[in-house]
Every structure is written in C-alpha cells, then in structure tokens.
Write a protein that holds these residues in place. Structure first.
Motif, mmCIF file in Angstrom:
data_model
loop_
_atom_site.group_PDB
_atom_site.id
_atom_site.type_symbol
_atom_site.label_atom_id
_atom_site.label_comp_id
_atom_site.label_asym_id
_atom_site.label_seq_id
_atom_site.Cartn_x
_atom_site.Cartn_y
_atom_site.Cartn_z
ATOM 1 N N PRO A 15 0.505 -1.095 -0.324
ATOM 2 C CA PRO A 15 -0.066 -0.143 -0.085
ATOM 3 C C PRO A 15 0.981 1.011 -0.329
ATOM 4 N N VAL A 16 2.281 1.650 1.015
ATOM 5 C CA VAL A 16 2.674 2.311 0.877
ATOM 6 C C VAL A 16 3.850 2.902 -0.734
ATOM 7 N N SER A 18 2.060 1.554 -3.589
ATOM 8 C CA SER A 18 1.085 2.367 -3.921
ATOM 9 C C SER A 18 0.324 3.508 -4.349
ATOM 10 N N ASP A 19 0.299 4.173 -3.249
ATOM 11 C CA ASP A 19 -0.181 4.788 -2.922
ATOM 12 C C ASP A 19 0.913 6.469 -3.146
ATOM 13 N N SER A 20 2.312 5.575 -3.371
ATOM 14 C CA SER A 20 3.053 6.253 -4.041
ATOM 15 C C SER A 20 3.286 6.764 -5.766
ATOM 16 N N GLY A 21 2.603 5.865 -6.443
ATOM 17 C CA GLY A 21 1.993 5.982 -7.333
ATOM 18 C C GLY A 21 3.545 4.355 -8.088
ATOM 19 N N GLU A 62 8.380 6.299 4.710
ATOM 20 C CA GLU A 62 7.547 6.079 4.742
ATOM 21 C C GLU A 62 7.389 4.273 5.238
#
Length: 163
Positions: A15-16, A18-21, A62
C-alpha cells in the motif's frame, strides 16, 4: 522473487508503494549479524525503471516509519529502496513478459536438463513457461522453478555517444 515475499510483509509494503504511484517488484532480506539488510525494489507501472532517487527516498522514509511503528523486524535493520537498475530483477510474470527478446540470466531451484543456471535470449513467456535460447538450444523453464532472474543490459554505441 515477488511470490516469495511473506504475505504479512507484502501487505504492509504494497500500500505504501502503491500510494506513491509505484509497484512493488521484490523484497530481499539479508539476515545474519545485525543490522539486517532489507532491499526493496520498486518500479513505475510502465516497468521502465524510471524511479527518481528522491522518490525512492520518500518511499523509504514512509516504510521505515511503518516498520518501526509495527516493530516488524526483531533486529536492527538497514533499509534500501531502489529501482530495478540496468540488470533489473525479473520477479513477476509481467517482468518476464516485458523482457521477451532480451538477454536474461536465470537460476532455478533445482536442475532442469542437467543445469541450474541459464544465460541467453528470452524468446517467449507464455502460460508460466519461459523459453530461453542458450547457445542455439532452447530451454523451457517453468516460472515456479525460477529462484532468481535478471535482465542483462545490452550496451550499444548510443550508450557511449554522450548524447
């Protein structure tokens, strides 16, 4: 290999990333005397390896916060977040598909046709089976037997032209 990442670790990291693109490609943990080394490879959704260093640093910060808050590792660790690089790791089936036509190096868990190491051109990847041409001989390697694989960058005169 991506499939070998422990599920609990993957659900924390993915998730970390993916959230960063980006997409998670691989996680390698080198244990031994502390600090352990935790190497995380990320890539763009286009799988072009163009992940800027500052974005790797953002993801690293992160993830480090997540790891420390969850007390994920029992020992001190050193975290390294990077892009795949020139000799990019082939950890997912989509990585093999994208590498078709390129020079690759593959190591298998057990011998196939009397060998564990293959270096040659990846002709195709279909239905979980990599076909590699090594010294004019074709080998069919099941993805489930791949312990480690890398794309081998092929230098060209353009690499040295200074442009």
């Amino acid at each position: 290999m991506y499939r070998d990442i422990p599920e609990d670790l993957r659900t924390l990291i993915e998730p970390v990333v993916s959230d960063s693109g980006f997409e998670l490609v691989d996680v390698v943990i080198t244990k031994g005397r502390p600090p352990w080394t935790v190497r995380i490879t990320i890539d763009t959704p286009r799988a072009d390896g163009r992940v800027p260093v500052d974005r790797c640093a953002d993801v690293s910060r992160e993830l480090e916060a997540q790891f420390d808050a969850g007390d994920v590792f029992p020992n001190a660790y050193r975290l390294e977040v990077s892009s795949p690089g020139l000799d990019r790791v082939l950890a997912r089936e989509k990585d093999f598909t994208a590498a078709c036509g390129s020079e690759v190096k593959i190591e298998t868990y057990r011998p196939l046709d009397g060998r564990r190491r293959f270096r040659g051109r990846l002709i195709r990847f279909d239905a979980g089976l990599a076909t590699v041409s090594v010294d004019s001989r074709e080998f069919r390697i099941p993805f489930t037997e791949v312990a480690k694989a890398n794309l081998l960058y092929e230098f060209s005169p353009a690499d040295f032209s200074g442009r």
